[in-house]
Design a protein around this motif. Structure first.
Motif, PDB file in Angstrom:
ATOM      1  N   PHE A 116       0.831  -1.205   0.000  1.00 19.23           N
ATOM      2  CA  PHE A 116       0.000   0.000   0.000  1.00 19.23           C
ATOM      3  C   PHE A 116       0.863   1.253   0.000  1.00 19.23           C
ATOM      4  O   PHE A 116       0.548   2.234  -0.654  1.00 19.23           O
ATOM      5  CB  PHE A 116      -0.909   0.005   1.232  1.00 19.23           C
ATOM      6  N   GLY A 117       1.976   1.206   0.741  1.00 20.11           N
ATOM      7  CA  GLY A 117       2.842   2.368   0.865  1.00 20.11           C
ATOM      8  C   GLY A 117       3.449   2.805  -0.455  1.00 20.11           C
ATOM      9  O   GLY A 117       3.904   3.932  -0.592  1.00 20.11           O
ATOM     10  N   LEU A 118       3.484   1.896  -1.438  1.00 23.39           N
ATOM     11  CA  LEU A 118       4.039   2.251  -2.748  1.00 23.39           C
ATOM     12  C   LEU A 118       2.953   2.712  -3.704  1.00 23.39           C
ATOM     13  O   LEU A 118       3.201   2.907  -4.889  1.00 23.39           O
ATOM     14  CB  LEU A 118       4.751   1.036  -3.345  1.00 23.39           C
ATOM     15  N   GLY A 119       1.739   2.854  -3.199  1.00 22.37           N
ATOM     16  CA  GLY A 119       0.658   3.307  -4.064  1.00 22.37           C
ATOM     17  C   GLY A 119       0.005   2.187  -4.836  1.00 22.37           C
ATOM     18  O   GLY A 119      -0.455   2.389  -5.955  1.00 22.37           O
ATOM     19  N   ALA A 120      -0.026   0.992  -4.255  1.00 25.12           N
ATOM     20  CA  ALA A 120      -0.710  -0.114  -4.915  1.00 25.12           C
ATOM     21  C   ALA A 120      -2.179  -0.098  -4.512  1.00 25.12           C
ATOM     22  O   ALA A 120      -2.530   0.351  -3.428  1.00 25.12           O
ATOM     23  CB  ALA A 120      -0.078  -1.441  -4.493  1.00 25.12           C
ATOM     24  N   ARG A 143      -0.579   7.867  -1.735  1.00 13.48           N
ATOM     25  CA  ARG A 143       0.506   7.053  -1.209  1.00 13.48           C
ATOM     26  C   ARG A 143       1.671   6.921  -2.175  1.00 13.48           C
ATOM     27  O   ARG A 143       2.789   6.653  -1.760  1.00 13.48           O
ATOM     28  CB  ARG A 143      -0.018   5.661  -0.819  1.00 13.48           C
ATOM     29  N   ARG A 144       1.428   7.075  -3.470  1.00 16.30           N
ATOM     30  CA  ARG A 144       2.592   7.063  -4.349  1.00 16.30           C
ATOM     31  C   ARG A 144       3.393   8.350  -4.180  1.00 16.30           C
ATOM     32  O   ARG A 144       4.615   8.334  -4.213  1.00 16.30           O
ATOM     33  CB  ARG A 144       2.193   6.924  -5.815  1.00 16.30           C
ATOM     34  N   ASN A 164      -0.065   9.997   4.847  1.00 17.47           N
ATOM     35  CA  ASN A 164      -0.304   9.355   3.545  1.00 17.47           C
ATOM     36  C   ASN A 164      -1.474   8.368   3.616  1.00 17.47           C
ATOM     37  O   ASN A 164      -1.545   7.414   2.867  1.00 17.47           O
ATOM     38  CB  ASN A 164       0.964   8.692   2.998  1.00 17.47           C
ATOM     39  N   ALA A 178      11.029   2.859  -2.015  1.00 14.64           N
ATOM     40  CA  ALA A 178      10.166   4.030  -1.848  1.00 14.64           C
ATOM     41  C   ALA A 178      10.562   5.143  -2.807  1.00 14.64           C
ATOM     42  O   ALA A 178       9.708   5.813  -3.385  1.00 14.64           O
ATOM     43  CB  ALA A 178      10.223   4.516  -0.402  1.00 14.64           C
ATOM     44  N   ILE A 212       3.401  10.330  -1.512  1.00 15.40           N
ATOM     45  CA  ILE A 212       3.942  10.441  -0.154  1.00 15.40           C
ATOM     46  C   ILE A 212       4.320   9.032   0.284  1.00 15.40           C
ATOM     47  O   ILE A 212       3.493   8.263   0.740  1.00 15.40           O
ATOM     48  CB  ILE A 212       2.909  11.066   0.804  1.00 15.40           C
ATOM     49  N   GLY A 213       5.577   8.676   0.092  1.00 18.76           N
ATOM     50  CA  GLY A 213       6.024   7.306   0.327  1.00 18.76           C
ATOM     51  C   GLY A 213       6.273   7.044   1.806  1.00 18.76           C
ATOM     52  O   GLY A 213       6.228   7.951   2.633  1.00 18.76           O
ATOM     53  N   MET A 214       6.527   5.766   2.110  1.00 23.05           N
ATOM     54  CA  MET A 214       6.688   5.428   3.520  1.00 23.05           C
ATOM     55  C   MET A 214       7.745   4.340   3.705  1.00 23.05           C
ATOM     56  O   MET A 214       7.841   3.407   2.908  1.00 23.05           O
ATOM     57  CB  MET A 214       5.359   4.941   4.087  1.00 23.05           C
TER      58      MET A 214
END
Lengths: 431, 277
Positions: free
Chosen positions: A317-321, B107-108, B74, B182, B110-112
């Protein structure tokens, strides 16, 4: 605050409340002894299980091999022509012998099945053994007696069945596997039952695996667990896993055989034999067993999906999936070994099920291989059940051999599934 | 319908927000942001303007909601059942909690990076490539992977074993791989949740150096319970504390130097000097 207050009021422990010195040593020894006692109990439990398994295997193997006493209606040596024994005669002589010894009607039937000009010498030879020599099993002995009490076996055979031929017979032979059913124990085989089992299991897997895994994904990933409806569904799935299989047989009979007869008999496609199949088909059986193992697959699938660490999801999720990308690329591959393990166990159960198929209408005597999902069928457990319920001893030997076939089939299916699962595991954890 | 997040245009009206004297725009701005888990209020009324291209550290005692605040930036809290956010969080002028904003898009950009290194159980190459592939990257993948790994100071160590499992790397390497992963999707902000807490001191230093380098290109917000680390690497520091209802509050947010030398709040000073928490 309250907590701190309480602690202050507790006085210092008095001397001598904790054992010390020798007392402590003895106390430790006693505790260790108790632990060892339990270890012995658990070992005994495992041993009991192994003994039970050995007893089962012994019983099956004992019945599958051993001496048989056979009396031939006509001694093959009497059929020798011009000094040549039966198995060295040319084909035309064999046909003559056959013609001389069986009725004209039977001869015509064989001719209609396949003209004698096209039959091979071996085929005619087999027909003679079957119809003319007509061996009859008089008695059978177990493997144990055959090895350790050989003398008394022969003595008993001599006394009770004079003139009988006594020889060591393995009931599990290649012809047992490759021949279809017969009412003659010496010629009976499990070929149709093996094909029936394979067909039914294939349909069961095709039906229950996608639906089960799909339901598991929905319940774990999408459904809101607090909602009353979802809790209700979850509870019911758990309960369904414990419903006796015969109930599923009734369900299958009512729904697949009766209500959906048009579909399960193949009538909607214009195929299938109405007179014999009428919904009591491989398709009905496969779907019934599919329903039976569906809860197992769902529950195992859910557990496997739940075991996927949340850190993996968060990374995705953190990578925008999207949710689906996380499920498809990370959750499912990680859960797949667990899902497959559950499926293997469930399918193993389906292969061994008898009761629901009796209700759904497995045939007990099938001489023709099933040709597709709309054929009538029998399966190995049904075949075994049917043989064990026959009064003659020799059918018990057949049943034991069929059990061996079932076990081998089960083990090889499981082994291939385990191999598949390990491959899955390896390809993910590239080292 | 989702709306693309706008670029900085609408200046936010001045509020009572706590803000350091940063110049050059803010990467993210929280306005009266509160987080609830069910009925429990985890963090209340946070006003926070995080400057761009700087390292901002969030410090505070355990349970004060540092990580919760970070995850709000995010929308990772969306994944927790029962979590609810009130107030607004502006990213380039757009409230990321507007109903028409898709968290996937947030979330893309603002990475984590997480507390425990969590590489995918795939190859090193695939770990970096996957995020860009699902986000529609259409360039030279090999080159992109190398660039990301170089940016994360990992290339030299792994260039000969790109096709090996990422799980075979050491903890510090895994964490740098997670940073590379990230960076690869080209975010504007990188949120780091105690990125070095599971690592030994040497690996920690490497991560800290890396954060310094990355802050030239990215805005970094890092949660840490290591005050020396906050003092070493951050430009700004936010101090959170927890009240008697276990609700977290932002106490002070200022230049790191100021926080660690002349904090304006008594409780900050107590915490920094070790008299509390």
């Amino acid at each position: 605050m309250n907590f701190i207050h309480q602690r202050q009021t507790v006085s210092q422990p008095a001397e001598g409340l904790m054992p010390s010195g020798t007392a402590h040593h003895e106390q430790v020894v006693a505790r260790q002894r108790r632990g060892r006692t339990w270890a012995v109990v658990f070992q005994a439990a495992v041993l009991a299980g192994i003994l039970a398994l050995c007893a089962l295997l012994f019983n099956i193997l004992n019945q599958s091999f051993g001496y048989v006493a056979i009396v031939n209606t006509i001694d093959p040596s009497e059929l020798a022509v011009e000094g040549l024994p039966l198995n060295e005669l040319p084909k035309d002589k064999l046909v003559e012998i056959l013609e001389a010894n069986i009725s004209a009607g039977l001869m015509r039937r064989y001719e209609n099945d396949m003209p004698f000009t096209e039959r091979s010498r071996e085929n005619v030879h087999d027909l003679i053994l079957e119809r003319v020599v007509e061996p009859q099993v008089q008695a059978t002995w177990g493997l144990f007696d055959s090895i350790f009490a050989r003398g008394s076996v022969f003595a008993e055979a001599e006394e009770r069945f004079p003139g009988s031929e006594v020889y060591f017979r393995s009931w599990l032979t290649t012809s047992f596997i490759s021949k279809s059913q017969s009412s003659e124990p010496l010629r009976a085989g499990v070929r149709t039952a093996i094909f029936g089992s394979l067909w039914v299991v294939a349909i069961t897997i095709l039906f229950s695996f996608p639906i089960g895994v799909g339901a598991a994904i929905y319940l774990e990933e999408y459904a809101q667990k607090e909602r009353l409806l979802n809790r209700l569904i979850q509870t019911n799935i758990n309960n369904l896993a414990g419903v006796p299989s015969i109930i599923y047989g009734m369900l299958g009979l009512a729904i697949f055989v009766r209500i959906l007869e048009v579909i399960t008999s193949g009538a909607f496609l214009g195929i299938g034999d109405q007179s014999t199949a009428n919904g009591r088909t491989i398709l009905s059986a496969g779907l019934t067993l599919g329903l039976l193992i569906l809860p197992l697959i769902i529950i195992n699938g859910q557990e496997a999906i739940r075991a996927v660490p949340s850190s993996l999801r968060q990374a995705g999720f953190g990578l925008g999936a999207t949710h689906w990308q996380v499920i498809w690329h990370h959750v499912l591959p990680s859960a797949m070994p667990g899902v497959l393990t559950g499926t293997i166990l469930a399918v193993s159960r389906a292969i061994g099920e008898t009761a629901p198929l009796v209700v759904v209408g497995a045939s007990t005597f099938i001489a023709l291989d099933p040709s597709g999902p709309f054929s009538k069928f029998t399966v190995l457990p049904i075949q075994i059940y049917q043989w064990t319920s026959r009064p003659q001893d020799e059918f018990r030997n057949l049943a034991a051999a069929a059990i061996l076939v079932l076990l081998i089939l089960l083990l090889s299916l499981n082994a291939s599934a385990v191999l598949l699962r390990n491959r899955f595991d390896r390809s993910r954890a590239v080292s | 319908m989702t709306v693309a997040i706008k670029h900085p245009a609408q200046a936010q009206t001045e509020t009572v927000s706590l803000s350091p004297n940063g110049t050059g725009g803010n990467a993210i701005e929280a306005e009266k942001m509160s987080v609830f888990y069910g009925d429990f209020c985890a963090v209340r009324d946070v006003y926070m303007k995080v400057p761009s291209n700087k390292i901002t550290a969030i410090i505070g005692p355990s349970g004060c909601g540092k990580s919760t605040v970070l995850r709000c930036f995010n929308r990772m809290n969306d994944l927790i059942a029962g979590a609810r956010i009130e107030g607004e969080v502006f990213f380039q002028g757009q409230n990321i909690y507007d109903s028409d904003v898709d968290p996937v898009e947030v979330r893309r950009r603002i990475g984590m990076v997480f507390q425990k290194p969590n590489p995918f159980p795939k190859t090193i190459y695939e770990n970096v490539a996957w995020g860009t592939r699902i986000n529609g990257f259409r360039g030279d993948m090999d080159e992109m992977v190398e660039r990301a790994l170089r940016s994360a100071a990992l290339w030299e160590e792994v260039k000969d074993k790109l096709q090996q499992s990422a799980l075979g790397l050491s903890g510090g390497q895994q964490q740098r791989l997670c940073i590379a992963r990230a960076i690869a999707v080209e975010p504007e902000i990188i949120l780091m949740d105690e990125p070095a807490s599971a690592l030994d001191p040497i690996a920690t230093l490497r991560i800290e150096d890396l954060m310094k380098e990355l802050s030239e290109k990215y805005t970094i917000i890092v949660v840490t319970h290591n005050m020396q680390q906050a003092a070493r690497i951050s430009d700004y520091t936010a101090f959170f504390s927890v009240d008697d209802k276990r609700t977290g509050n932002l106490i002070e947010f200022d230049d790191t130097e100021k926080i660690f030398t002349i904090p304006s709040q008594k409780s900050t000073e107590d915490y920094i000097t070790g008299r509390f928490g």
